[in-house]
Design an enzyme around this catalytic site. Structure first.
Site, PDB file in Angstrom:
ATOM      1  N   ARG A 217     -37.134   2.114  -1.505  1.00  0.00           N
ATOM      2  CA  ARG A 217     -36.633   3.026  -0.486  1.00  0.00           C
ATOM      3  C   ARG A 217     -36.691   4.447  -1.047  1.00  0.00           C
ATOM      4  O   ARG A 217     -36.533   4.655  -2.259  1.00  0.00           O
ATOM      5  CB  ARG A 217     -35.178   2.694  -0.135  1.00  0.00           C
ATOM      6  CG  ARG A 217     -35.035   1.468   0.766  1.00  0.00           C
ATOM      7  CD  ARG A 217     -35.533   1.748   2.171  1.00  0.00           C
ATOM      8  NE  ARG A 217     -35.301   0.675   3.109  1.00  0.00           N
ATOM      9  CZ  ARG A 217     -36.223  -0.194   3.528  1.00  0.00           C
ATOM     10  NH1 ARG A 217     -37.455  -0.142   3.066  1.00  0.00           N
ATOM     11  NH2 ARG A 217     -35.920  -1.112   4.420  1.00  0.00           N
ATOM     12  N   HIS A 265     -44.768   4.588   4.980  1.00  0.00           N
ATOM     13  CA  HIS A 265     -43.926   3.390   5.120  1.00  0.00           C
ATOM     14  C   HIS A 265     -44.658   2.321   5.935  1.00  0.00           C
ATOM     15  O   HIS A 265     -44.178   1.878   6.990  1.00  0.00           O
ATOM     16  CB  HIS A 265     -42.570   3.734   5.749  1.00  0.00           C
ATOM     17  CG  HIS A 265     -41.505   2.746   5.389  1.00  0.00           C
ATOM     18  ND1 HIS A 265     -40.209   3.102   5.104  1.00  0.00           N
ATOM     19  CD2 HIS A 265     -41.542   1.390   5.249  1.00  0.00           C
ATOM     20  CE1 HIS A 265     -39.498   2.008   4.831  1.00  0.00           C
ATOM     21  NE2 HIS A 265     -40.294   0.961   4.913  1.00  0.00           N
TER      22      HIS A 265
HETATM   23  O1  LIG Z   1     -39.284  -1.383   4.838  1.00  0.00           O
HETATM   24  C1  LIG Z   1     -39.452  -2.255   5.628  1.00  0.00           C
HETATM   25  C2  LIG Z   1     -38.555  -3.361   5.820  1.00  0.00           C
HETATM   26  O2  LIG Z   1     -37.416  -3.276   5.355  1.00  0.00           O
HETATM   27  O3  LIG Z   1     -38.955  -4.350   6.427  1.00  0.00           O
END
Ligand SMILES: O=CC(=O)O
Length: 302
Positions: A217, A265
Site C-alpha cells: 500500500r 494500482h
Molecule cells: O489492492 C487491491 C486489493 O486489495 O485487492
C-alpha cells in the site's frame, strides 16, 4: 436473505447469473433495495455510509484483498476479504515482472531508449540476486515460489517467521533480512505496525544499490526518504504499483524520474466469477452457521 452488490457494475451480470443458479437473491445496488431487512451481506470496495439502515446485516465482503480502506463496522458484522486464486496469481505476475525489470536494468534501458542510446551494461545471473519478500502471506508465498523457479535467491520475512520452502526471517530479525535483500519486495498489508515501514532507516539497511518492488500500500513508503536514497545511490531503481496519494498527482516527481516506474494500482483486479464465488461461499457460511471464508481479524488488520 440477500446480498447487496455495490461493486464494479461491469461485474454485475456474472454475479447475477451465479447467484440465480444458486437460488440466492442479489440486489443490484442500494437504489434497488426495497426492504433493507432482507440484506444479509454487502459486497463492495467501500460500504454504504449508513449501515444502520440494514438491521439484519451480518457481513461486509471486500471485493479486493486489502481491507485497510474499510471503516469500522457495527458489532456483529463480520468482514470478509475476497479469497481468489486469480488475485494472488495476478499480483505474483506483476511482482515477478517488476523484479525481472529491475534485475535486467529496464528503467535504465527505457531511459536510454528515449534518447535513442544503444549502450549495454553488465548482465547479472538471477542466482546472484538476493530477493527479500516482506510479507509472506498467500501472495508472498506464491511469489517466492515463482522467483525461486527463475533462480533468484529468495528469503521472506513474516510475523510468524516460518515457511517450509523459503528461508524465513522473523520480524525481530528485520535488519539481517534487509542486509541480504538486493531486491526488496513489499507485499505487506497496511496496519498501524507496517505504515511507513519503507523509510530512511529501512532503505539504508539494504545493500548499496538495492532495488525496491512495491505492491503493498502507498502508505508503507516514505517517498521523500526514497528520493533521498535514490539520489544518494543507496537505491538504484524502484517499481511501484501503489502510491500515496492515489491517484499519484500528474506533477509528482516519481512520474518523470527515470529510476522509478509507476503503474496505477493494477497489479490485480478481481475476476468477476471468482469474486462472485467467494461471495456465495460467504452467504452459504452465514446460512449454515459455518466459519466465514476470508474472515478478517480487525485487531490484527488483515
Ligand atoms: O489492492 C487491491 C486489493 O486489495 O485487492
Amino acid at each position: 436473505m440477500a446480498l447487496l452488490f455495490t461493486s464494479t457494475p461491469a461485474r454485475l451480470p456474472v454475479w447475477q447469473s451465479l447467484f440465480a443458479a444458486e437460488g440466492l437473491p442479489l440486489i443490484p445496488g442500494e437504489e434497488a433495495v426495497t426492504d433493507p431487512a432482507q440484506v444479509t451481506a454487502i459486497a463492495c470496495w467501500v460500504p454504504p455510509a449508513d449501515l444502520s439502515r440494514y438491521p439484519n446485516l451480518r457481513a461486509v465482503i471486500s471485493v479486493g484483498a486489502g481491507v485497510d480502506h474499510l471503516p469500522p463496522l457495527p458489532d456483529g458484522v463480520a468482514l470478509s476479504r475476497t479469497l481468489a486464486p486469480g488475485i494472488e496469481a495476478m499480483v505474483r505476475d506483476w511482482v515477478v515482472m517488476a523484479t525481472l525489470m529491475l534485475h535486467r536494468d529496464m528503467p535504465r534501458y527505457l531511459d536510454q531508449g528515449r534518447a535513442g542510446t544503444w549502450q549495454s551494461h553488465p548482465v547479472a545471473l538471477a542466482g546472484s540476486r538476493r530477493v527479500g519478500i516482506l510479507g509472506m502471506g498467500r501472495i508472498g508465498t506464491l511469489t517466492a515460489g515463482s522467483l525461486q523457479a527463475l533462480g533468484f535467491d529468495v528469503a521472506g520475512l513474516s510475523r510468524s517467521g516460518t515457511d517450509g520452502a523459503v528461508p524465513m526471517f522473523a520480524a525481530s530479525d528485520m535488519k539481517r533480512f534487509l542486509a541480504r535483500s538486493d531486491v526488496l519486495i513489499c507485499l505487506l498489508p497496511l496496519t498501524p505496525e507496517t505504515r511507513g515501514i519503507l523509510n530512511a532507516e529501512t532503505l539504508s539497511a539494504l545493500p548499496r544499490g538495492a532495488c525496491v518492488v512495491h505492491a503493498g500500500r502507498g502508505a508503507h513508503l516514505d517517498t521523500d526518504a526514497l528520493r533521498a536514497a535514490l539520489d544518494a545511490g543507496q537505491i538504484s531503481s524502484v517499481m511501484l504499483d501503489v502510491t500515496n496519494p492515489e491517484p499519484l498527482p500528474s506533477d509528482h516527481w516519481m512520474w518523470l524520474d527515470p529510476r522509478v516506474i509507476v503503474t496505477p494500482h493494477v497489479a490485480a483486479q478481481t475476476d468477476a466469477t471468482e469474486g462472485a464465488r467467494h461471495a456465495l461461499s460467504v452467504m452459504r457460511a452465514l446460512r449454515d452457521g459455518t466459519p466465514v471464508p476470508g474472515l478478517v481479524d480487525r485487531a490484527r488488520g488483515y
